[in-house]
Every structure is written in C-alpha cells, then in structure tokens.
Design a protein around this motif. Structure first.
Motif, PDB file in Angstrom:
ATOM      1  N   ARG A  65      31.819  72.348  66.231  1.00  0.00           N
ATOM      2  CA  ARG A  65      32.634  73.538  66.485  1.00  0.00           C
ATOM      3  C   ARG A  65      31.783  74.787  66.249  1.00  0.00           C
ATOM      4  O   ARG A  65      30.806  74.758  65.520  1.00  0.00           O
ATOM      5  CB  ARG A  65      33.825  73.613  65.520  1.00  0.00           C
ATOM      6  N   CYS A  66      32.232  75.880  66.823  1.00  0.00           N
ATOM      7  CA  CYS A  66      31.585  77.168  66.588  1.00  0.00           C
ATOM      8  C   CYS A  66      31.888  77.606  65.159  1.00  0.00           C
ATOM      9  O   CYS A  66      33.037  77.511  64.705  1.00  0.00           O
ATOM     10  CB  CYS A  66      32.112  78.202  67.585  1.00  0.00           C
ATOM     11  N   TYR A 115      33.966  81.295  65.775  1.00  0.00           N
ATOM     12  CA  TYR A 115      34.592  81.301  67.098  1.00  0.00           C
ATOM     13  C   TYR A 115      35.227  82.649  67.453  1.00  0.00           C
ATOM     14  O   TYR A 115      35.033  83.160  68.555  1.00  0.00           O
ATOM     15  CB  TYR A 115      35.630  80.182  67.179  1.00  0.00           C
ATOM     16  N   ARG A 145      32.385  85.264  68.109  1.00  0.00           N
ATOM     17  CA  ARG A 145      31.164  84.744  68.727  1.00  0.00           C
ATOM     18  C   ARG A 145      30.532  85.681  69.746  1.00  0.00           C
ATOM     19  O   ARG A 145      29.324  85.763  69.854  1.00  0.00           O
ATOM     20  CB  ARG A 145      31.415  83.372  69.354  1.00  0.00           C
TER      21      ARG A 145
END
Length: 150
Positions: free
Chosen positions: A57-58, A61, A64
């Motif tokens: 996963r980022c 997020y 980002r």
C-alpha cells in the motif's frame, strides 16, 4: 442480495466503494517506462518511494500527489485510458466486465488472499530510492508483469 460491484456501474460507486476495490497487489505502484518509438510500456520491479513493500500500500495515500506529482489518480472516468494497468487489477477487471477474482479481498473476505495467490508484488520489489539514477530502474524490467498473474 448481490454485492455493490455486481450491481453498480463504476461511475455510480461511492468514493468508499471505489477505494475498496483496490486489492492491495501493489502492481500499479511500480515504476514503468514508455518506449518512445513503440509506445510499449515497460514494467519494472522498482516501486515508488511511497510504497510500503510489506503492506503493498501507499504509505501516504492521501498526500501522495504532493510528494509524487506524476502519481496517477485512478478514477472511474480514466480507467479505460490506462491500458498499462495490470490485467488482474479489480478496476480493470470490472471495467472489462470480468468481475472480481476469487482472491480479491472483497470476494474472499481475507486481505491476505491476494498475496497467498501470488498476485501481489509483496517481497518482489526494490525502492526507487535505492537507485543512483531513475533510468537504472530499466535494469529491473519485469516483462512477466505484463501478463495476468495468478
């Protein structure tokens, strides 16, 4: 009662429904190059600096785009144009009318099935931050990632 992904068009999903379609494979977070002559997309086993390779996963997020300006926000309106998206990707599969795969967490009920089924890139990548030059990512070209995994 059928699940939302079987009854709603992509563009009619709520943001929470849309975001829940991410299976956590990490394939879209890999560095890719486009051959200027052939326009062919070359995938690599090098991941974005924000990608957490264990969680797939980022790591940031929500923010980002501030750190990685060329990160592409996938939406119901651009999924068709993003031909480089992995063939196993839930967004692509639904757009193509193929439904979700058995290993997708929304189907299996287990977020680990994407990893157990060999779909994700968990443990298979290196960070772009380890490279001396961004072009060095081409040394990690991964043509096998063009085909659907699993």
């Amino acid at each position: 009662m059928k699940p939302f992904w079987e009854t709603k068009q992509l563009h009619a999903m709520t943001e929470a429904e849309w975001e829940s379609l991410c299976d956590g494979c990490g394939l879209c977070c890999l560095v890719r190059f486009e051959d200027e002559e052939t326009l062919e997309v070359i995938p690599t086993r090098v991941h974005c600096k924000l990608f957490d390779p264990q969680l797939c996963r980022c790591s940031d997020y929500e923010n980002r785009k501030a750190t990685v300006p060329d990160c592409i926000k996938l939406t119901p309106f651009n999924v068709e144009a993003l031909e480089w998206m992995p063939k196993s990707c839930a967004y692509r599969r639904l757009h193509e009318g193929r439904g979700l795969a058995w290993w997708h967490p929304l189907v299996s009920g287990d977020p680990e099935t994407v990893h157990k089924a060999g779909i994700s890139v968990r443990g298979e990548t290196i960070s772009e931050t380890t490279l001396a030059d961004p072009e060095d990512a081409l040394d990690y070209a991964a043509w096998d990632l063009v085909d659907e995994r699993g």
